[in-house]
Scaffold this active site. Structure first.
Site, short mmCIF file in Angstrom:
data_model
loop_
_atom_site.label_atom_id
_atom_site.label_comp_id
_atom_site.label_asym_id
_atom_site.label_seq_id
_atom_site.Cartn_x
_atom_site.Cartn_y
_atom_site.Cartn_z
N ASP A 1 -21.20 -26.91 -11.90
CA ASP A 1 -20.70 -28.04 -10.59
C ASP A 1 -22.05 -27.19 -9.19
OD1 ASP A 1 -20.21 -30.39 -8.22
OD2 ASP A 1 -18.96 -28.87 -7.64
N ASP B 1 -21.78 -27.86 -4.97
CA ASP B 1 -20.73 -27.82 -4.24
C ASP B 1 -19.70 -27.42 -4.29
OD1 ASP B 1 -23.69 -28.56 -2.91
OD2 ASP B 1 -22.83 -30.33 -2.75
#
Length: 305
Positions: free
Chosen positions: A58, A60
């Site tokens: 991922d 962010d």
């Protein structure tokens, strides 16, 4: 010790000490051997040369502090793509993200809608070029060194490493290339003749959609998900984390932390007592990484239709 009765007291004492020393040495050797065996039995991770394994990260708050879309918005404002009131909205959403450390669906939706309206009518190539500049201005110094090291361990083992994010695929592929990663899966904005229409192709790559993207990519790449690793900060990515044999919770929100502890997943938190530090940018992985990431995202959309 009775067999030593014929010796003088001094010689008996010296002999007894020798016996104790020998027994202690033997015990230490046995213990060391057992520990070495235990270490050998635990498989090295990531496994070098395993071409059926890969890693999915991922973006962010996992790879980068804050949200890529908000940093991108700052860069576009600097280039006069939109006005101050819209920047204030971006700033508020980014402040919420940093303080809460979680993805708020309403804020994320507002950010996506703002970004789509801003880029409408602009050429894809223009935004890709600007994305390179914005990475240097706002994103490079916000890469978490700890997560970057995890990604590099997979690369050093000869494995592919992909970003999987709800951020636009153009931004994600820039970040992936600048970090020397394989490519990226991200949200695809619709374009016609190289110009953005202000609409999405399908839906944002978020939550369960990420898991579908990883599954589709694993099939296309011939990967064994049981050998793969996934990394995220958000409970929204539990579907993706649950797909792989090696899930990691990185800078986790409270729900993911609780879930990870219940399932004995590995935890890493790089926030406490640390500030995001600028990470050196390795040599570019080449145009193929960018093209590959974009193509994978578009192929996934076509597969769903």
């Amino acid at each position: 010790m009775a067999a030593l009765g014929w010796l003088t007291p001094r010689r008996r004492s010296a002999t007894a000490r020798s016996v104790l020393a020998g027994e202690a040495s033997a015990e230490a050797a046995r213990k060391s051997s057992q520990e070495a065996a235990a270490t050998t039995e635990e498989p090295q991770f990531p496994v070098h040369g395993d071409d059926r394994a890969a890693a999915f990260f991922d973006l962010d708050n996992t790879v980068m502090q804050g949200a890529a879309l908000f940093h991108f918005g700052r860069g576009l404002y600097k280039r006069k793509f939109f006005e101050t009131r819209e920047l204030a909205r971006f700033a508020w959403q980014q402040a919420w993200f940093r303080l809460a450390g979680v993805e708020d669906p309403e804020h994320m939706q507002q950010a996506r809608e703002s970004a789509l309206s801003i880029v409408k009518g602009h050429r894809v190539a223009e935004l890709q070029s600007i994305g390179e500049e914005i990475y240097d201005e706002y994103m490079a110094e916000r890469i978490w060194p700890g997560t970057r090291a995890l990604a590099q361990a997979h690369l050093d083992a000869g494995q592919k490493v992909w970003l999987v994010t709800a951020a636009p695929v153009e931004i994600a592929t820039v970040i992936a290339r600048r970090l020397g990663l394989t490519g990226a899966l991200g949200t695809v904005a619709e374009s016609v003749d190289g110009v953005y229409t202000g609409k999405l192709v399908g839906e944002p790559l978020h939550g369960p959609a990420k898991a579908e993207a990883v599954r589709a990519l694993a099939i296309a790449e011939g990967l064994d998900l049981r050998r793969c690793a996934a990394y995220s900060d958000s409970h929204n990515d539990i579907p993706m984390l649950s797909l792989v044999g090696h899930p990691y919770a990185i800078n986790p929100d409270s729900k993911l932390r609780r879930h990870a502890r219940e399932l004995d997943w590995r935890l890493r938190d790089y926030r406490t007592g640390r500030k995001a530090a600028k990470v050196g940018i390795p040599a570019a992985a080449g145009v193929g990484a960018v093209a590959g990431g974009t193509a994978a995202a578009i192929a996934l959309h076509r597969r769903r239709r």
